[in-house]
Design an enzyme around this catalytic site. Structure first.
Site, mmCIF file in Angstrom:
data_model
loop_
_atom_site.group_PDB
_atom_site.id
_atom_site.type_symbol
_atom_site.label_atom_id
_atom_site.label_comp_id
_atom_site.label_asym_id
_atom_site.label_seq_id
_atom_site.Cartn_x
_atom_site.Cartn_y
_atom_site.Cartn_z
ATOM 1 N N GLY A 35 0.824 -1.209 0.000
ATOM 2 C CA GLY A 35 0.000 0.000 0.000
ATOM 3 C C GLY A 35 0.853 1.252 0.000
ATOM 4 O O GLY A 35 2.021 1.210 -0.391
ATOM 5 N N LEU A 37 0.517 3.655 -2.020
ATOM 6 C CA LEU A 37 0.885 3.524 -3.430
ATOM 7 C C LEU A 37 1.439 4.826 -4.005
ATOM 8 O O LEU A 37 0.946 5.914 -3.710
ATOM 9 C CB LEU A 37 -0.342 3.081 -4.240
ATOM 10 C CG LEU A 37 -0.945 1.731 -3.807
ATOM 11 C CD1 LEU A 37 -2.172 1.403 -4.660
ATOM 12 C CD2 LEU A 37 0.079 0.608 -3.903
ATOM 13 N N HIS A 41 4.726 1.888 -7.804
ATOM 14 C CA HIS A 41 3.744 0.794 -7.787
ATOM 15 C C HIS A 41 2.856 0.877 -9.034
ATOM 16 O O HIS A 41 2.570 -0.137 -9.670
ATOM 17 C CB HIS A 41 2.826 0.903 -6.563
ATOM 18 C CG HIS A 41 3.532 0.844 -5.238
ATOM 19 N ND1 HIS A 41 3.563 1.905 -4.376
ATOM 20 C CD2 HIS A 41 4.214 -0.145 -4.629
ATOM 21 C CE1 HIS A 41 4.228 1.568 -3.277
ATOM 22 N NE2 HIS A 41 4.638 0.336 -3.404
ATOM 23 N N GLN A 65 7.890 -9.235 7.875
ATOM 24 C CA GLN A 65 9.158 -8.758 7.316
ATOM 25 C C GLN A 65 9.736 -7.554 8.052
ATOM 26 O O GLN A 65 10.715 -6.970 7.620
ATOM 27 C CB GLN A 65 9.000 -8.452 5.819
ATOM 28 C CG GLN A 65 8.114 -7.268 5.498
ATOM 29 C CD GLN A 65 7.788 -7.202 4.020
ATOM 30 O OE1 GLN A 65 7.107 -8.062 3.488
ATOM 31 N NE2 GLN A 65 8.287 -6.175 3.339
HETATM 32 P P1 AMP Z 1 6.368 -2.114 -1.349
HETATM 33 O O1 AMP Z 1 4.979 -1.620 -1.292
HETATM 34 O O2 AMP Z 1 7.403 -1.117 -0.952
HETATM 35 O O3 AMP Z 1 6.555 -3.468 -0.701
HETATM 36 O O4 AMP Z 1 6.680 -2.362 -2.884
HETATM 37 C C1 AMP Z 1 5.828 -3.135 -3.680
HETATM 38 C C2 AMP Z 1 6.468 -3.338 -5.024
HETATM 39 O O5 AMP Z 1 6.707 -2.077 -5.641
HETATM 40 C C3 AMP Z 1 7.830 -4.053 -4.932
HETATM 41 O O6 AMP Z 1 7.949 -4.977 -5.993
HETATM 42 C C4 AMP Z 1 8.802 -2.912 -5.074
HETATM 43 O O7 AMP Z 1 10.047 -3.304 -5.613
HETATM 44 C C5 AMP Z 1 8.060 -2.010 -6.057
HETATM 45 N N1 AMP Z 1 8.563 -0.636 -5.993
HETATM 46 C C6 AMP Z 1 8.780 0.124 -4.888
HETATM 47 N N2 AMP Z 1 9.300 1.320 -5.224
HETATM 48 C C7 AMP Z 1 9.424 1.323 -6.580
HETATM 49 C C8 AMP Z 1 9.901 2.269 -7.536
HETATM 50 N N3 AMP Z 1 10.374 3.460 -7.166
HETATM 51 N N4 AMP Z 1 9.876 1.929 -8.840
HETATM 52 C C9 AMP Z 1 9.402 0.718 -9.237
HETATM 53 N N5 AMP Z 1 8.934 -0.227 -8.384
HETATM 54 C C10 AMP Z 1 8.941 0.073 -7.077
#
Ligand code: AMP
Length: 285
Positions: A35, A37, A41, A65
């Protein structure tokens, strides 16, 4: 037309929807998130909806985690605003389970990892992180039964760990990576950027700038360890407390052999005050 996505919270409702799609021969993509977002994302969600007939976004802040002293309780949560953002995207279902649904009181299983998860990068500083990520992602993959799942390159070690786990456990899913989305000044988007003070926010883009500078110098013949040494000093002088800055094999994340030439990966994690930033880029030696 803007349509609010359908939120599902139970295994039964999720399985029924996914089965109906799969029975109709439709392909399904999953984008796991915690989330809060942002455009990073949304970029992965866009990629998913281009590659598959149906897109599921999971939203779950995974307690498994976070270490006891990490930011689980203060991690940003705003379902209403997340749903408003998703309304502009081609999302068929949002899976937003409760902690109790994912971890019932008698839950007693954990995925334990080797390979890219024991590269002495993130795992050295967050020892239980990947076990927690892999356990929840294994559950999400089994629950959502996607044909493909999309992960961000921003968390490069995590992407390799998940890809290895899916292969090793014969989970029938293709693990795909999406590129890192950045602010105009180069800072990789992250939900944790919200913790940065205005002064820290001004310094934060230096992390990416220094990674790029290392890649540039190495591509022009600079000796890797010497260039990394200078970069570490520069980061320290700019106010970062470095966890690691390493050039590694881009597939195994093992240290590079002496005299290595070819494509590698440059990975970094550093603290600015109480905020931990990570970033990585390709490195050609
Ligand atoms: P999180 O909500 O931080 O667990 O991230 C969910 C997904 O979004 C994971 O696969 C992250 O690697 C990806 N993600 C987070 N930040 C970025 C970004 N700046 N660019 C592309 N993907 C991202």
């Amino acid at each position: 037309m803007v349509v609010k996505p359908n939120i599902v919270r139970t295994e039964r409702a999720l399985r029924s929807k996914v089965s109906s799609w799969r029975d109709a021969g439709e392909s399904v993509a999953l984008v796991p998130t915690m989330g809060a977002l942002h455009e990073g994302h949304l970029h992965l969600i866009d990629l998913a909806s281009k590659k598959a007939d149906r897109t599921i976004v999971s939203v779950f802040v995974n307690p498994g985690q976070f270490a006891p002293k990490e930011d689980f309780s203060k991690y940003p949560r705003d379902e209403k605003s997340d749903m408003a953002k998703l309304a502009n995207y081609d999302v068929d279902l949002v899976f937003a389970p409760s902690v109790e649904m994912i971890y019932p009181h008698d839950f007693a299983t954990k995925v334990i990892l080797l390979g890219p998860a024991s590269a002495d990068l993130e795992d050295q500083f967050r020892p239980h992180f990947f076990d927690g990520v892999a356990t929840v992602v294994a559950k999400l993959l089994i629950l959502c039964q996607p044909h493909m799942a999309i992960f961000g390159e921003k968390d490069y070690q995590q992407f390799l760990v998940i890809r290895q786990m899916a292969r090793d456990l014969n989970i029938p899913v293709k693990i795909i990576s999406g590129s890192t989305i950045r602010e105009p000044d180069g800072l990789a988007l992250s939900s944790r950027n919200a913790y940065l003070s205005p002064d820290e926010r001004l310094i934060a883009p230096m992390l990416h700038a220094i990674l790029k500078d290392v890649a540039h110098k190495v591509a022009r013949g600079g000796e890797v360890n010497r260039v990394l040494g200078t970069a570490k000093t520069k980061l320290g002088r700019s106010g970062f407390r470095l966890d690691y800055l390493e050039a590694r094999d881009r597939k195994t994340l093992q240290p590079l052999a002496r005299g290595f030439t070819g494509n590698a990966r440059l990975l970094a994690a550093a603290w600015l005050g109480k905020t931990r930033l990570i970033d990585n880029i390709a490195l050609k030696i």
